[in-house]
Design a protein around this motif. Structure first.
Motif, PDB file in Angstrom:
ATOM      1  N   GLY A 277       0.766  -1.239   0.000  1.00 38.67           N
ATOM      2  CA  GLY A 277       0.000   0.000   0.000  1.00 38.67           C
ATOM      3  C   GLY A 277       0.795   1.285   0.000  1.00 38.67           C
ATOM      4  N   VAL A 278       2.103   1.186   0.198  1.00 40.45           N
ATOM      5  CA  VAL A 278       2.916   2.400   0.207  1.00 40.45           C
ATOM      6  C   VAL A 278       2.766   3.118  -1.139  1.00 40.45           C
ATOM      7  CG1 VAL A 278       5.012   1.265  -0.636  1.00 40.45           C
ATOM      8  CG2 VAL A 278       5.232   3.179   0.915  1.00 40.45           C
ATOM      9  N   ARG A 279       2.788   4.455  -1.107  1.00 39.00           N
ATOM     10  CA  ARG A 279       2.640   5.229  -2.367  1.00 39.00           C
ATOM     11  C   ARG A 279       4.028   5.527  -2.932  1.00 39.00           C
ATOM     12  NH1 ARG A 279      -3.183   6.096  -2.471  1.00 39.00           N
ATOM     13  NH2 ARG A 279      -3.713   5.658  -0.333  1.00 39.00           N
ATOM     14  N   VAL A 280       4.086   5.643  -4.248  1.00 42.76           N
ATOM     15  CA  VAL A 280       5.392   5.815  -4.893  1.00 42.76           C
ATOM     16  C   VAL A 280       5.290   6.859  -6.000  1.00 42.76           C
ATOM     17  CG1 VAL A 280       7.292   4.570  -5.998  1.00 42.76           C
ATOM     18  CG2 VAL A 280       5.713   3.321  -4.569  1.00 42.76           C
ATOM     19  N   TYR A 281       6.351   7.652  -6.146  1.00 40.21           N
ATOM     20  CA  TYR A 281       6.359   8.641  -7.230  1.00 40.21           C
ATOM     21  C   TYR A 281       7.786   8.890  -7.708  1.00 40.21           C
ATOM     22  CZ  TYR A 281       6.671  13.310  -9.253  1.00 40.21           C
ATOM     23  OH  TYR A 281       6.985  14.368 -10.063  1.00 40.21           O
ATOM     24  N   ASP A 282       7.927   9.020  -9.021  1.00 42.14           N
ATOM     25  CA  ASP A 282       9.218   9.426  -9.581  1.00 42.14           C
ATOM     26  C   ASP A 282       8.952  10.222 -10.859  1.00 42.14           C
ATOM     27  OD1 ASP A 282      12.443   8.105  -9.597  1.00 42.14           O
ATOM     28  OD2 ASP A 282      11.711   9.446 -11.163  1.00 42.14           O
ATOM     29  N   PRO A 283       9.468  11.445 -10.935  1.00 38.34           N
ATOM     30  CA  PRO A 283       9.182  12.258 -12.118  1.00 38.34           C
ATOM     31  C   PRO A 283       9.764  11.670 -13.404  1.00 38.34           C
ATOM     32  CG  PRO A 283      10.900  13.274 -10.775  1.00 38.34           C
ATOM     33  CD  PRO A 283      10.350  12.128  -9.979  1.00 38.34           C
ATOM     34  N   TYR A 284      10.774  10.813 -13.290  1.00 35.00           N
ATOM     35  CA  TYR A 284      11.428  10.261 -14.480  1.00 35.00           C
ATOM     36  C   TYR A 284      10.798   8.951 -14.963  1.00 35.00           C
ATOM     37  CZ  TYR A 284      15.202  13.629 -14.223  1.00 35.00           C
ATOM     38  OH  TYR A 284      15.929  14.783 -14.237  1.00 35.00           O
ATOM     39  N   VAL A 285       9.921   8.373 -14.130  1.00 30.86           N
ATOM     40  CA  VAL A 285       9.368   7.065 -14.508  1.00 30.86           C
ATOM     41  C   VAL A 285       7.921   7.248 -14.952  1.00 30.86           C
ATOM     42  CG1 VAL A 285       8.989   4.688 -13.757  1.00 30.86           C
ATOM     43  CG2 VAL A 285      10.947   5.969 -12.882  1.00 30.86           C
TER      44      VAL A 285
ATOM     45  N   MET B  73      11.746  22.059  -2.108  1.00 33.63           N
ATOM     46  CA  MET B  73      11.746  21.648  -0.702  1.00 33.63           C
ATOM     47  C   MET B  73      10.556  22.237   0.070  1.00 33.63           C
ATOM     48  SD  MET B  73      14.000  19.551   0.161  1.00 33.63           S
ATOM     49  CE  MET B  73      15.389  18.745  -0.582  1.00 33.63           C
ATOM     50  N   ASP B  74      10.123  23.445  -0.354  1.00 39.68           N
ATOM     51  CA  ASP B  74       9.025  24.089   0.381  1.00 39.68           C
ATOM     52  C   ASP B  74       7.737  23.250   0.332  1.00 39.68           C
ATOM     53  OD1 ASP B  74       9.367  24.724  -2.339  1.00 39.68           O
ATOM     54  OD2 ASP B  74       7.756  26.213  -2.201  1.00 39.68           O
ATOM     55  N   LYS B  75       7.602  22.435  -0.715  1.00 41.40           N
ATOM     56  CA  LYS B  75       6.394  21.601  -0.830  1.00 41.40           C
ATOM     57  C   LYS B  75       6.321  20.529   0.261  1.00 41.40           C
ATOM     58  CE  LYS B  75       5.301  22.136  -5.668  1.00 41.40           C
ATOM     59  NZ  LYS B  75       4.924  21.484  -6.910  1.00 41.40           N
ATOM     60  N   LEU B  76       7.460  20.283   0.906  1.00 38.85           N
ATOM     61  CA  LEU B  76       7.478  19.225   1.935  1.00 38.85           C
ATOM     62  C   LEU B  76       7.039  19.751   3.301  1.00 38.85           C
ATOM     63  CD1 LEU B  76      10.834  17.431   1.003  1.00 38.85           C
ATOM     64  CD2 LEU B  76       8.509  16.713   0.468  1.00 38.85           C
ATOM     65  N   LYS B  77       6.772  21.047   3.362  1.00 37.09           N
ATOM     66  CA  LYS B  77       6.329  21.648   4.639  1.00 37.09           C
ATOM     67  C   LYS B  77       5.117  20.910   5.191  1.00 37.09           C
ATOM     68  CE  LYS B  77       7.826  26.334   5.102  1.00 37.09           C
ATOM     69  NZ  LYS B  77       7.746  27.438   4.171  1.00 37.09           N
ATOM     70  N   GLY B  78       5.160  20.610   6.470  1.00 37.06           N
ATOM     71  CA  GLY B  78       4.020  19.933   7.092  1.00 37.06           C
ATOM     72  C   GLY B  78       4.084  18.422   6.975  1.00 37.06           C
ATOM     73  N   LYS B  79       5.026  17.909   6.185  1.00 36.89           N
ATOM     74  CA  LYS B  79       5.143  16.443   6.038  1.00 36.89           C
ATOM     75  C   LYS B  79       6.223  15.930   6.994  1.00 36.89           C
ATOM     76  CE  LYS B  79       2.455  16.412   2.437  1.00 36.89           C
ATOM     77  NZ  LYS B  79       1.067  16.017   2.660  1.00 36.89           N
ATOM     78  N   ILE B  80       6.067  14.667   7.351  1.00 36.56           N
ATOM     79  CA  ILE B  80       7.149  13.999   8.078  1.00 36.56           C
ATOM     80  C   ILE B  80       8.114  13.519   6.997  1.00 36.56           C
ATOM     81  CG2 ILE B  80       7.719  12.022   9.540  1.00 36.56           C
ATOM     82  CD1 ILE B  80       4.619  12.257  10.350  1.00 36.56           C
TER      83      ILE B  80
ATOM     84  N   ASP C  60       2.133  12.609 -10.664  1.00 31.55           N
ATOM     85  CA  ASP C  60       2.082  14.045 -10.385  1.00 31.55           C
ATOM     86  C   ASP C  60       2.567  14.274  -8.957  1.00 31.55           C
ATOM     87  OD1 ASP C  60       0.654  16.752 -11.358  1.00 31.55           O
ATOM     88  OD2 ASP C  60       0.391  16.476  -9.192  1.00 31.55           O
ATOM     89  N   PHE C  61       3.538  15.141  -8.823  1.00 28.70           N
ATOM     90  CA  PHE C  61       4.182  15.366  -7.521  1.00 28.70           C
ATOM     91  C   PHE C  61       3.171  15.856  -6.485  1.00 28.70           C
ATOM     92  CE2 PHE C  61       7.902  17.806  -5.324  1.00 28.70           C
ATOM     93  CZ  PHE C  61       8.020  16.785  -4.396  1.00 28.70           C
ATOM     94  N   ASP C  62       2.329  16.829  -6.871  1.00 23.67           N
ATOM     95  CA  ASP C  62       1.385  17.417  -5.904  1.00 23.67           C
ATOM     96  C   ASP C  62       0.345  16.397  -5.449  1.00 23.67           C
ATOM     97  OD1 ASP C  62       2.624  19.900  -5.908  1.00 23.67           O
ATOM     98  OD2 ASP C  62       1.622  20.453  -7.776  1.00 23.67           O
ATOM     99  N   GLU C  63      -0.170  15.628  -6.422  1.00 21.40           N
ATOM    100  CA  GLU C  63      -1.155  14.586  -6.059  1.00 21.40           C
ATOM    101  C   GLU C  63      -0.553  13.596  -5.075  1.00 21.40           C
ATOM    102  OE1 GLU C  63      -2.951  12.351  -9.308  1.00 21.40           O
ATOM    103  OE2 GLU C  63      -3.397  14.275 -10.277  1.00 21.40           O
TER     104      GLU C  63
END
Ligand code: SAJ
Length: 406
Positions: free
Chosen positions: A340-348, A383-390, A359-362
């Motif tokens: 169930g872990v979610r995965v993202y890579d802009p190159y794949v 990096m600012d998009k990671l604000k609020g995330k662990i 999509d990075f934001d999704e």
């Protein structure tokens, strides 16, 4: 004319480089779809400067085909996987390519093997194929080993500027092949014998694997006793003769994580340090998993679906996922039934695993915890998009305040 056999990560840029420097080239690959793509004017993977080089080579008349050409020089750049059980090289693709070359080549032809092979492979597997055909090596057919050294992400530059090794039975043939490569290679080209060239290539990647393993072992030691491994490495590296590499989630790619096994497979009672280094590097994906569990527990995250893995490739800013630490981790998770872990890579761009985002934001919207496994420019610049995330940063690319590290 040169016939380059195998148009993958090494064969394609090499063929393009020769062609764009005035050499007549036919690039051959048994994968017809790949040949069609190239013939329709598209490259098959992303790499800095590759599209420009491709355009230049096409202008100079490079041809792509699924057939072997009749010519006096062949460069074989096909894959050399290893058998996961015996740890020995699987020379099947090289043997098949050389067999096919023997069907069409005229007497006097030179066959250059670029594929990485374990020391002794040319003696054990390649020479017999030529001799079986009734050719006398050195008289009818010349054989050369010219391993590559280019690094994905900087291939085009390195093709032009790296030093190279040419291994040949006959130094005169070695010089001839050296002159061919010198059409584009500005680095020093060393001519030696085949066995030395084979061993040198594998030794280079093994050196790096061992040094990465040292960094990874230091990381584990420091984590166990709450010391800052990155600070320790930063300071130690100020010593004029110390250069410790970077710890990380493991070693991927088709070179460093593979070639040392050739030595372990062939010299099991002697290659002890080499085997240990491989084992340490292969243990890293599981180490990251344990770290994720620790943090989930500390932060009260119960659902693995709230965890997002950033990066599927084996390193930053390339689209190559071969042996990638993230894929090793996903395999490991499956064994632990942690789906169930979610995965993202802009190159794949293709779906290669479950719950993969494009999509990075999704991706960020759907997770509470981000595990940075690859330091692509995209995340470094956002990096600012990671604000609020662990955040668990396995590549040490974030400002360490407020993020977890390996
Ligand atoms: N890595 C670390 N820490 C480091 C350096 C690398 O964890 O300090 C990891 C990377 O993230 C990656 C893996 O190791 O997962 C390998 O990456 P890399 O960039 O070191 O090397 P490759 O596999 O892309 O390319 C290597 C290069 N070999 C050497 O540096 C000795 C390249 O020159 C070879 O041409 C290539 O293997 C090959 O084809 O053999």
């Amino acid at each position: 004319m040169i016939n380059v056999i195998g148009l993958g990560y090494i064969g394609l840029p090499t063929a393009l480089m020769f062609a764009s420097h005035g050499v007549e080239v036919v690039g051959t690959d048994y994968n017809k779809e790949l040949v069609d793509t190239l013939n329709h004017g598209h490259t098959t993977f992303e790499e800095d400067g590759l599209d420009e080089l491709f355009a230049e080579a096409v202008k100079c008349g490079i041809k792509f085909s699924a057939e072997y050409a009749k010519t006096d020089m062949y460069i074989v750049a096909v894959a050399t996987p290893y058998d996961k059980k015996s740890k020995k090289i699987d020379a099947g693709y090289v043997v098949a390519a050389v067999k096919n070359v023997m069907e069409v080549c005229p007497k006097g032809a030179t066959v250059v093997i670029e594929s990485t092979v374990s020391p002794g492979t040319i003696d054990r597997f390649v020479r017999p194929v030529i001799e079986e055909k009734g050719f006398v090596i050195g008289e009818d057919i010349n054989i050369v080993h010219a391993p590559e050294r280019i690094i994905p992400g900087n291939m085009v530059y390195e093709l032009r500027h790296n030093s190279r090794t040419i291994g040949a039975d006959d130094p005169e043939i070695g010089e001839k092949v050296k002159n061919c490569y010198a059409s584009f290679c500005q680095g020093e080209i060393v001519v030696t014998d085949i066995r030395t060239a084979e061993m040198t290539k594998v030794v280079e990647n093994t050196f790096r694997d061992i040094n990465i393993a040292f960094a990874n072992e230091l990381l584990k030691i420091c984590r166990s006793d709450n010391m800052d491994v990155y600070e320790i490495i930063r300071i130690a590296n100020k010593h004029p003769r110390v250069n410790i590499l970077s710890p990380g989630p493991g070693v991927g790619g088709h070179c460093i994580s593979v070639d040392p096994w050739f030595l372990v497979g062939d010299y099991p009672s002697l290659a002890n340090l080499i085997k240990q280094a491989r084992t340490i590097n292969d243990s890293m994906p599981e180490f990251v998993l344990n770290r994720i569990h620790e943090i989930m527990k500390e932060k009260g995250i119960k659902d693995v679906k709230k965890v997002g893995l950033y990066g599927l490739t084996y390193k930053e800013n390339v689209d190559d996922t071969r042996e990638s630490p993230t894929l090793q981790m996903l395999e490991c998770m499956e064994r632990h039934l942690a789906f169930g872990v979610r995965v993202y890579d802009p190159y794949v761009k293709k779906d290669i695993t479950e719950n993969q985002y494009h999509d990075f934001d999704e991706f960020l919207n759907d997770v509470d915890m981000v595990v940075i496994l690859v330091g692509h420019d995209e995340i470094r610049n956002n990096m600012d998009k990671l604000k609020g995330k662990i955040v668990l940063d396995t590549r040490n690319i974030c400002n360490p305040d407020g993020v977890y590290r390996l």
